[in-house]
Design a protein around this motif. Structure first.
Motif, PDB file in Angstrom:
ATOM      1  N   THR A 116       0.853  -1.189   0.000  1.00 48.18           N
ATOM      2  CA  THR A 116       0.000   0.000   0.000  1.00 48.18           C
ATOM      3  C   THR A 116       0.886   1.236   0.000  1.00 48.18           C
ATOM      4  O   THR A 116       2.100   1.140   0.184  1.00 48.18           O
ATOM      5  N   ALA A 117       0.277   2.387  -0.200  1.00 43.00           N
ATOM      6  CA  ALA A 117       1.019   3.646  -0.193  1.00 43.00           C
ATOM      7  C   ALA A 117       0.400   4.574   0.851  1.00 43.00           C
ATOM      8  O   ALA A 117      -0.357   5.485   0.510  1.00 43.00           O
ATOM      9  N   PRO A 118       0.704   4.366   2.143  1.00 45.28           N
ATOM     10  CA  PRO A 118       0.113   5.185   3.210  1.00 45.28           C
ATOM     11  C   PRO A 118       0.766   6.562   3.288  1.00 45.28           C
ATOM     12  O   PRO A 118       1.487   6.886   4.220  1.00 45.28           O
ATOM     13  N   MET A 119       0.490   7.384   2.293  1.00 42.71           N
ATOM     14  CA  MET A 119       1.075   8.721   2.201  1.00 42.71           C
ATOM     15  C   MET A 119      -0.029   9.766   2.152  1.00 42.71           C
ATOM     16  O   MET A 119      -1.159   9.490   1.759  1.00 42.71           O
ATOM     17  N   GLU A 139      -9.672  19.947  -7.363  1.00 45.60           N
ATOM     18  CA  GLU A 139     -10.037  18.750  -6.614  1.00 45.60           C
ATOM     19  C   GLU A 139     -10.966  17.819  -7.398  1.00 45.60           C
ATOM     20  O   GLU A 139     -10.943  16.595  -7.184  1.00 45.60           O
ATOM     21  N   ALA A 140     -11.767  18.373  -8.334  1.00 48.31           N
ATOM     22  CA  ALA A 140     -12.647  17.517  -9.132  1.00 48.31           C
ATOM     23  C   ALA A 140     -11.837  16.546  -9.990  1.00 48.31           C
ATOM     24  O   ALA A 140     -12.298  15.431 -10.271  1.00 48.31           O
ATOM     25  N   TRP A 141     -10.639  16.952 -10.425  1.00 52.45           N
ATOM     26  CA  TRP A 141      -9.782  16.030 -11.177  1.00 52.45           C
ATOM     27  C   TRP A 141      -9.447  14.811 -10.324  1.00 52.45           C
ATOM     28  O   TRP A 141      -9.434  13.684 -10.800  1.00 52.45           O
ATOM     29  N   LEU A 142      -9.141  15.073  -9.055  1.00 46.44           N
ATOM     30  CA  LEU A 142      -8.653  14.018  -8.166  1.00 46.44           C
ATOM     31  C   LEU A 142      -9.752  13.054  -7.751  1.00 46.44           C
ATOM     32  O   LEU A 142      -9.492  11.882  -7.480  1.00 46.44           O
ATOM     33  N   MET A 143     -10.988  13.537  -7.688  1.00 46.88           N
ATOM     34  CA  MET A 143     -12.102  12.709  -7.244  1.00 46.88           C
ATOM     35  C   MET A 143     -12.351  11.517  -8.158  1.00 46.88           C
ATOM     36  O   MET A 143     -12.970  10.534  -7.751  1.00 46.88           O
ATOM     37  N   SER A 144     -11.879  11.599  -9.394  1.00 44.67           N
ATOM     38  CA  SER A 144     -12.156  10.538 -10.372  1.00 44.67           C
ATOM     39  C   SER A 144     -11.126   9.420 -10.340  1.00 44.67           C
ATOM     40  O   SER A 144     -11.234   8.474 -11.121  1.00 44.67           O
ATOM     41  N   VAL A 145     -10.123   9.502  -9.455  1.00 47.70           N
ATOM     42  CA  VAL A 145      -9.039   8.525  -9.434  1.00 47.70           C
ATOM     43  C   VAL A 145      -9.357   7.402  -8.449  1.00 47.70           C
ATOM     44  O   VAL A 145      -9.404   7.641  -7.236  1.00 47.70           O
ATOM     45  N   PRO A 146      -9.563   6.165  -8.926  1.00 43.33           N
ATOM     46  CA  PRO A 146      -9.789   5.055  -8.000  1.00 43.33           C
ATOM     47  C   PRO A 146      -8.583   4.863  -7.084  1.00 43.33           C
ATOM     48  O   PRO A 146      -7.439   4.953  -7.521  1.00 43.33           O
ATOM     49  N   GLY A 147      -8.850   4.622  -5.801  1.00 40.41           N
ATOM     50  CA  GLY A 147      -7.775   4.407  -4.847  1.00 40.41           C
ATOM     51  C   GLY A 147      -7.258   5.656  -4.173  1.00 40.41           C
ATOM     52  O   GLY A 147      -6.406   5.568  -3.287  1.00 40.41           O
ATOM     53  N   LEU A 148      -7.769   6.827  -4.567  1.00 41.79           N
ATOM     54  CA  LEU A 148      -7.308   8.093  -3.995  1.00 41.79           C
ATOM     55  C   LEU A 148      -8.402   8.689  -3.117  1.00 41.79           C
ATOM     56  O   LEU A 148      -9.550   8.827  -3.548  1.00 41.79           O
ATOM     57  N   LYS A 149      -8.047   9.038  -1.886  1.00 46.94           N
ATOM     58  CA  LYS A 149      -8.985   9.719  -0.996  1.00 46.94           C
ATOM     59  C   LYS A 149      -8.702  11.219  -1.063  1.00 46.94           C
ATOM     60  O   LYS A 149      -7.551  11.633  -1.154  1.00 46.94           O
ATOM     61  N   VAL A 150      -9.769  12.031  -1.003  1.00 45.70           N
ATOM     62  CA  VAL A 150      -9.637  13.481  -1.126  1.00 45.70           C
ATOM     63  C   VAL A 150     -10.463  14.145  -0.031  1.00 45.70           C
ATOM     64  O   VAL A 150     -11.674  13.915   0.064  1.00 45.70           O
ATOM     65  N   VAL A 151      -9.819  14.980   0.798  1.00 41.42           N
ATOM     66  CA  VAL A 151     -10.525  15.684   1.863  1.00 41.42           C
ATOM     67  C   VAL A 151     -10.188  17.166   1.821  1.00 41.42           C
ATOM     68  O   VAL A 151      -9.118  17.561   1.342  1.00 41.42           O
ATOM     69  N   ALA A 152     -11.119  17.989   2.314  1.00 42.06           N
ATOM     70  CA  ALA A 152     -10.939  19.443   2.275  1.00 42.06           C
ATOM     71  C   ALA A 152     -11.603  20.067   3.492  1.00 42.06           C
ATOM     72  O   ALA A 152     -12.813  20.337   3.471  1.00 42.06           O
ATOM     73  N   PRO A 172      -3.370   6.342  -0.650  1.00 44.88           N
ATOM     74  CA  PRO A 172      -2.937   7.724  -0.471  1.00 44.88           C
ATOM     75  C   PRO A 172      -4.108   8.696  -0.281  1.00 44.88           C
ATOM     76  O   PRO A 172      -5.202   8.445  -0.749  1.00 44.88           O
ATOM     77  N   VAL A 173      -3.816   9.800   0.408  1.00 47.62           N
ATOM     78  CA  VAL A 173      -4.812  10.825   0.700  1.00 47.62           C
ATOM     79  C   VAL A 173      -4.294  12.167   0.187  1.00 47.62           C
ATOM     80  O   VAL A 173      -3.135  12.509   0.413  1.00 47.62           O
ATOM     81  N   VAL A 174      -5.162  12.917  -0.492  1.00 46.05           N
ATOM     82  CA  VAL A 174      -4.863  14.317  -0.815  1.00 46.05           C
ATOM     83  C   VAL A 174      -5.667  15.185   0.151  1.00 46.05           C
ATOM     84  O   VAL A 174      -6.901  15.121   0.184  1.00 46.05           O
ATOM     85  N   TYR A 175      -4.941  15.965   0.939  1.00 44.80           N
ATOM     86  CA  TYR A 175      -5.521  16.831   1.969  1.00 44.80           C
ATOM     87  C   TYR A 175      -5.414  18.258   1.449  1.00 44.80           C
ATOM     88  O   TYR A 175      -4.313  18.781   1.253  1.00 44.80           O
ATOM     89  N   ILE A 176      -6.576  18.884   1.205  1.00 48.09           N
ATOM     90  CA  ILE A 176      -6.601  20.194   0.550  1.00 48.09           C
ATOM     91  C   ILE A 176      -7.013  21.264   1.547  1.00 48.09           C
ATOM     92  O   ILE A 176      -8.137  21.265   2.056  1.00 48.09           O
TER      93      ILE A 176
END
Length: 327
Positions: A116-119, A139-152, A172-176
């Protein structure tokens, strides 16, 4: 007996710092890398004092090299570390898309769960006088990626709680976060507390329309709701908090109660967050009257007058909501 948690007042940037410090103390595998994260304390001072506590081994300054920063973080995560990669401007996150999207987000799938990539990639979005290449919300670009979590997060409490969740996630998580939120104050629980992914928050209850938004636009929506309340129009304001996964249940229940949906975002409305919100809600409860507002289809200027004209504000938001409810 009251069940409310004791809270303390702090700025958004201080809440980010507190979460990172607590999680780094809890888990020695966590380290931070990015521009100015070391002795300088972060571009927005969101890591103040952490270099003195954890030193250069765990607070690692990098060159202006976003692709390398995210690539190193992805490799370190696959090797068992839990890196927090900091990309100062969201616009330059796309330089690291290959490592983030083609490697980190797919690692679990490529290895049948063996790796896994716990980053966490923390990046700052939004307009605040810095021009076309430092103001975007993608952020809408990122929402379409399977396996990627996105929070804001939109509040200090959520900045704290979502960062703790992100650093504990298998990612992995993108924290915005948003430039305009760093100096805003709010109440944060005194005791350590996480905010789970996939749970929206109703910031204001209402009966006439459900306003769905995230990040800095939550503040804009609440101001617009105040303006409309004086006209007898009641807005329910819902903060997504977690864009992927999304809390469709809370959103759908609200729109079913109010009968109308208004989506507000600082990014582009074309293929935007609001489109995804509306589609998921209507797939569950059927179509309802819906309107949306986002940035104009133009680059965000560093000229303050043109920037203000491009980005939704409370007055324009209120006018668009009014037109939806009282056509």
């Amino acid at each position: 007996m009251s069940t409310e948690l004791a809270t303390t007042r702090m700025f958004f940037r201080e809440a980010v710092r507190r979460a990172v410090e607590e999680e780094m103390a809890r888990d020695p595998r966590i380290f931070v890398l990015g521009q100015d994260v070391g002795s300088f304390g972060g571009s927005y001072r969101e890591f103040d004092g952490l270099f003195a506590i954890f030193g250069p081994e765990r607070m690692r300054d990098t060159p202006v090299a976003e692709a390398a920063t995210i690539g190193i973080a992805a490799g370190a995560a696959a090797a068992g570390f839990r890196p927090l990669a900091v990309i100062t401007y969201m616009d330059f996150l796309m330089l690291g898309f290959d490592a983030l999207i083609n490697y980190a987000a797919k690692l679990r799938y490529k290895t049948a769960g063996a790796l896994t990539a716990p980053m966490v990639v923390k990046t700052t979005a939004g307009a605040q006088g810095q021009g076309v290449a430092h103001s975007q919300c993608i952020e809408a670009w990122l929402m379409s990626v399977p396996g990627l979590k996105v929070v804001a997060p939109s509040t200090p409490a959520d900045a704290y709680g979502l960062m703790k969740s992100a650093l504990r996630s298998d990612g992995p998580v993108v924290y915005i976060d948003h430039k305009r939120l760093f100096p805003t104050p709010g109440n944060v629980p005194v005791e350590p507390a996480i905010v789970p992914f996939g749970q929206a928050a109703i910031r204001r209850e209402g009966t006439d329309v459900s306003v769905v938004c995230h990040g800095y636009m939550v503040r804009v929506a609440l101001e617009a709701a105040d303006l409309l309340a004086g006209e007898g129009l009641s807005c329910e304001v819902i903060d997504l908090r977690s864009l992927a996964p999304m809390d469709v249940e809370t959103l759908a229940a609200s729109v079913e109660r109010t009968g109308r949906l208004f989506t507000l975002e600082e990014g582009q409305v074309t293929c935007g967050v609001g489109v995804e919100v509306a589609t998921r809600i209507f797939a569950r409860i059927g179509n309802r009257p819906w309107s949306r507002l986002g940035a104009l289809p133009a680059p965000v200027s560093s000229n303050p007058v043109l920037e203000a004209a491009c980005i939704p504000d409370p007055a324009r938001s209120a006018a668009a909501i009014r037109a939806l409810v009282r056509p």
